[in-house]
Enzyme design. Sequence first.
Site, PDB file in Angstrom:
ATOM      1  N   GLU A  26       0.834  -1.201   0.000  1.00 37.25           N
ATOM      2  CA  GLU A  26       0.000   0.000   0.000  1.00 37.25           C
ATOM      3  C   GLU A  26       0.870   1.253   0.000  1.00 37.25           C
ATOM      4  O   GLU A  26       2.085   1.184   0.234  1.00 37.25           O
ATOM      5  CB  GLU A  26      -0.918   0.009   1.221  1.00 37.25           C
ATOM      6  CG  GLU A  26      -0.180   0.090   2.545  1.00 37.25           C
ATOM      7  CD  GLU A  26      -1.111   0.359   3.700  1.00 37.25           C
ATOM      8  OE1 GLU A  26      -1.614   1.498   3.782  1.00 37.25           O
ATOM      9  OE2 GLU A  26      -1.327  -0.542   4.524  1.00 37.25           O
ATOM     10  N   LYS A  49      -5.257  -3.207  13.581  1.00 37.41           N
ATOM     11  CA  LYS A  49      -4.606  -2.166  14.380  1.00 37.41           C
ATOM     12  C   LYS A  49      -5.134  -2.199  15.814  1.00 37.41           C
ATOM     13  O   LYS A  49      -6.341  -2.309  16.043  1.00 37.41           O
ATOM     14  CB  LYS A  49      -4.830  -0.798  13.748  1.00 37.41           C
ATOM     15  CG  LYS A  49      -4.134  -0.633  12.401  1.00 37.41           C
ATOM     16  CD  LYS A  49      -4.314   0.771  11.856  1.00 37.41           C
ATOM     17  CE  LYS A  49      -3.542   0.959  10.548  1.00 37.41           C
ATOM     18  NZ  LYS A  49      -4.136   0.227   9.414  1.00 37.41           N
TER      19      LYS A  49
END
Length: 301
Positions: free
Chosen positions: A24, A158
């Site tokens: 990414e 996360k």
Amino acid sequence: MIPLHFSPELASARDAGRAVVALESTIITHGMPYPQNVETARQVEQAIRDAGAVPATIAVLEGALHIGLTPDQLDTLGRAKGVAKLSRADMAACIAMGGTGATTVAATMIAASFSGIAVFATGGIGGVHKDAEQSFDISADLQELAQTPVTVVAAGAKAILDLPKTFEVLETLGVPVIAYGQDALPAFWSRDSGLTAPLRMDSASDIAHAHKTRAALGLPGGQLVANPIPREAEIPKEALAPLIEQALREADTQGIDGKAVTPFLLQRLFELTEGRSLEANIALVLNNARLAAAISRELIK
């Protein structure tokens, strides 16, 4: 027609049938300051090369979808201001309007699948945010994993998220969540989230075989490989939990919401841990890149 550009390195890799790993670009534009963002991106790309695969950092530049960035493009993106953060909802609009944007997990999966790349390495996926029952703030990454056939290697979701709800949504969506080399699901900066993984695999070969088997069965979507951060780099969840709660309270007090939440929280944790969270982040991304390269090599055997 979609304006699609492969870097010279990627074009050669495709012609030679080599293993490729997608990366990414929001980690470059929204994750770290310049020049550390570009230095880290280059480290991750080199880790993939050293592991026998070819890196494909993905971004939209002036309306063109780029699969693999040249060193100059990577540096320009790292210096750029006001770069859009692209997910499924706005990726096509950015391309259509000639814009420049960095790809999130969801957008990178779309671009990887579109260009024939089956494996993607990232830091951590998005998921269900705290208090989502009021805000409905749930990352598009989860839905993308349910519909786009890419194996995503991450250090779990996360740690700033509601992890039990995140993994419950993934189960509902039918996404395989595979812990690599342990029974516990990792929590980004920490090796153990306190949650037991629904699946465990101990080799890149097994993960690649599972990817191929899903395709053979005609099942939509990809799979999430939860790769724990190296032991020497982790921050135990007991130390992180109160800092995350503090950062969340500050975000709420300041009225920060939507796409701005995650960058704000990551920056505050960098400050509250005196830079330790960023060091851990770099270590886990490099670790994920190496595993993704091994999986990609297995897929082309």
